[in-house]
Design a protein around this motif. Structure first.
Motif, short mmCIF file in Angstrom:
data_model
loop_
_atom_site.label_atom_id
_atom_site.label_comp_id
_atom_site.label_asym_id
_atom_site.label_seq_id
_atom_site.Cartn_x
_atom_site.Cartn_y
_atom_site.Cartn_z
N ILE A 1 0.84 -1.20 0.00
CA ILE A 1 0.00 0.00 0.00
C ILE A 1 0.88 1.25 0.00
N ARG A 2 1.93 1.25 0.78
CA ARG A 2 2.85 2.39 0.85
C ARG A 2 3.44 2.69 -0.53
N VAL A 3 4.00 1.67 -1.16
CA VAL A 3 4.66 1.86 -2.46
C VAL A 3 3.67 2.30 -3.53
N GLU A 4 2.53 1.66 -3.60
CA GLU A 4 1.53 1.99 -4.62
C GLU A 4 0.98 3.40 -4.42
N ALA A 5 0.68 3.78 -3.18
CA ALA A 5 0.12 5.11 -2.92
C ALA A 5 1.14 6.21 -3.24
N LEU A 6 2.39 6.01 -2.87
CA LEU A 6 3.44 6.99 -3.18
C LEU A 6 3.61 7.13 -4.69
N TYR A 7 3.59 6.02 -5.39
CA TYR A 7 3.73 6.06 -6.85
C TYR A 7 2.56 6.83 -7.48
N ARG A 8 1.36 6.54 -7.03
CA ARG A 8 0.17 7.21 -7.57
C ARG A 8 0.19 8.70 -7.28
N ALA A 9 0.73 9.08 -6.13
CA ALA A 9 0.79 10.49 -5.75
C ALA A 9 2.04 11.19 -6.31
#
Length: 129
Positions: free
Chosen positions: A60-68
């Motif tokens: 979740i951390r990696v995906e959310a940072l990438y999306r943002a």
């Protein structure tokens, strides 16, 4: 991470305002806390702090940072508020997506960046630290 047994009722110990999957989740509270108490921390580390983002794991951390579009080593104080708000929304939104994908065993195939060797945008090899 260590597991500890806490006697009594969960609501006496747990702040549901930081649980990314609860109705009680309070993005404004999280934003304010992030800006005031985590300003000197790297955002990637802050996202893994269960006292502020209960339920966030590495995917979740990696995906959310990438999306943002935020680098995990960025200091919280250097991230514009608008981007932090978008990140917090991305965390919550992706957590719900992740839950649905988990039930269908689709997480690995549906992640945008986690577990990938090459960046989907610029096709360069990813550096994993």
């Amino acid at each position: 991470t260590k597991t500890k047994l806490i006697q009594g009722r969960p609501e006496n110990y747990f702040n549901y305002k930081v649980d990314i999957m609860k109705e009680e989740y309070d993005g404004e509270f999280v934003l304010k806390t992030l800006q005031e108490e985590y300003a000197e921390k790297m955002i990637g580390d802050a996202l893994m702090d269960q006292e502020l983002f209960a339920g966030v794991g590495n995917i979740i951390r990696v995906e959310a940072l990438y999306r943002a579009k935020i680098h995990p080593e960025s200091l919280v104080k250097n991230i514009p508020e608008k981007k932090l708000v978008f990140l917090i929304e991305s965390v919550v939104n992706y957590a719900h997506e992740f839950l649905l994908q988990s039930k269908k065993d689709e997480v690995k195939e549906k992640t945008l960046i986690y577990g990938k060797k090459v960046c989907p945008k610029d096709k360069k090899e990813l550096i994993i630290e």
